[in-house]
Write a protein that holds these residues in place. Sequence first.
Motif, PDB file in Angstrom:
ATOM      1  N   UNK A 140       0.845  -1.179   0.000  1.00  0.00           N
ATOM      2  CA  UNK A 140       0.000   0.000   0.000  1.00  0.00           C
ATOM      3  C   UNK A 140       0.886   1.235   0.000  1.00  0.00           C
ATOM      4  N   UNK A 141       0.644   2.130  -0.954  1.00  0.00           N
ATOM      5  CA  UNK A 141       1.424   3.351  -1.056  1.00  0.00           C
ATOM      6  C   UNK A 141       0.675   4.461  -0.325  1.00  0.00           C
ATOM      7  N   UNK A 142       1.313   5.049   0.676  1.00  0.00           N
ATOM      8  CA  UNK A 142       0.622   5.973   1.573  1.00  0.00           C
ATOM      9  C   UNK A 142       0.820   7.448   1.249  1.00  0.00           C
ATOM     10  N   UNK A 143       1.719   7.756   0.331  1.00  0.00           N
ATOM     11  CA  UNK A 143       2.041   9.154   0.069  1.00  0.00           C
ATOM     12  C   UNK A 143       1.129   9.815  -0.943  1.00  0.00           C
ATOM     13  N   UNK A 144       1.492  11.018  -1.394  1.00  0.00           N
ATOM     14  CA  UNK A 144       0.672  11.749  -2.371  1.00  0.00           C
ATOM     15  C   UNK A 144       0.504  10.970  -3.676  1.00  0.00           C
ATOM     16  N   UNK A 145      -0.684  11.073  -4.266  1.00  0.00           N
ATOM     17  CA  UNK A 145      -0.972  10.393  -5.527  1.00  0.00           C
ATOM     18  C   UNK A 145      -1.059  11.415  -6.655  1.00  0.00           C
ATOM     19  N   UNK A 146      -0.407  11.107  -7.775  1.00  0.00           N
ATOM     20  CA  UNK A 146      -0.392  11.999  -8.926  1.00  0.00           C
ATOM     21  C   UNK A 146      -0.896  11.286 -10.175  1.00  0.00           C
ATOM     22  N   UNK A 147      -1.653  12.017 -10.969  1.00  0.00           N
ATOM     23  CA  UNK A 147      -1.949  11.613 -12.339  1.00  0.00           C
ATOM     24  C   UNK A 147      -1.184  12.576 -13.242  1.00  0.00           C
ATOM     25  N   UNK A 148      -0.387  12.035 -14.133  1.00  0.00           N
ATOM     26  CA  UNK A 148       0.385  12.879 -15.047  1.00  0.00           C
ATOM     27  C   UNK A 148      -0.233  12.737 -16.424  1.00  0.00           C
TER      28      UNK A 148
END
Length: 338
Positions: free
Chosen positions: A212-220
């Motif tokens: 599980x990735x807990x940091x900020x999520x980005x769509x590029x």
Amino acid sequence: MTRIYMNRWFSVAYHYIGMIRNNPDGEKFVFYGTHPDPRHMSLLAADHAEVEPAVIGLEYVQFCVDFCKKHEIDIFIPRLHMEEIARHIHLFDEIGTKVMVCRDIELLEAMMEKDKFYELLQGQDLVAIPEYRVVNTAAHFKQAYEELSAQGMKVCFKPTKAEGGNGFRMIDDEQDPVAELFGYVTVSTTFRRAYETLSLAGQFEDVMVMEMLDGPEYSIDCIATAEGELITAIPRRKSEGRLYLLEDVPELMEISRRIAGALRIPYAFNIQVRYNNGIPKLLEINPRMSGGLYITCLSGINMPYLAVRSIMGKPIAAPAPQLGITASFVEQAVVLDR
């Protein structure tokens, strides 16, 4: 007058049609749309709309070919069944319809299945890949969960072929069942509940169990030439609630350049990453315009229109997006019948 056809798109096609139509060059377009639901929002902005038949495979491709031929379509922007359409791209070439799809079948199919795509990227040093296991039995699900948990990772899982957030679940063994029952609907579940449910199925479609990735999520959101040369990439960070931030993040721009240079994905695509312990890790790449692209366009860049210019083979000057923007969205009421 250029004729554009969009098949069974999300409702955001309403925005994209408007953006392409209201382009800064005064180019004229006529839009055609199909969908099983004749009242679907994706059809509302189209000039001509028809109902799709309930067919799949080559029969569906042939429907699209016949539609393009009947209406003398210049550009076809597919969403549904992109792989099948790409496999039979010659049928569209023969009638003179340009199709906004990746013609590299192996790459396209891999992007549609997360595990195959991760395998394809292994060793290419393009972007970090999360720890993951692919399972199709409850016993292997349990083993994967225990292996990742033993490394101190939080765990989530998702079907390898799911689109968007379909089937995504986070494992949280500290849930309060009563609080959960009376609280907001969440995508969290306990390991025990997931394991017992999967045990009922015997064997099931492949599921990816991953850290599980807990940091900020980005769509590029990216636009490229027909040959896959990157024209622009704009990172959009999901914040709290409905807030999004259009940010200048050099390492994400570099990831976009590396991916574009190696994979040569044409026209419009979207790279999704999420940070964990300060490292941006790949979630997936969508080889099409993303559902949130209309928010990215608040940067001042008409990305749907740039994608159309790209497939038309017209020159595109390097755009200069305005970043450092906080954005959101609201519902808009629309009259369907009077």
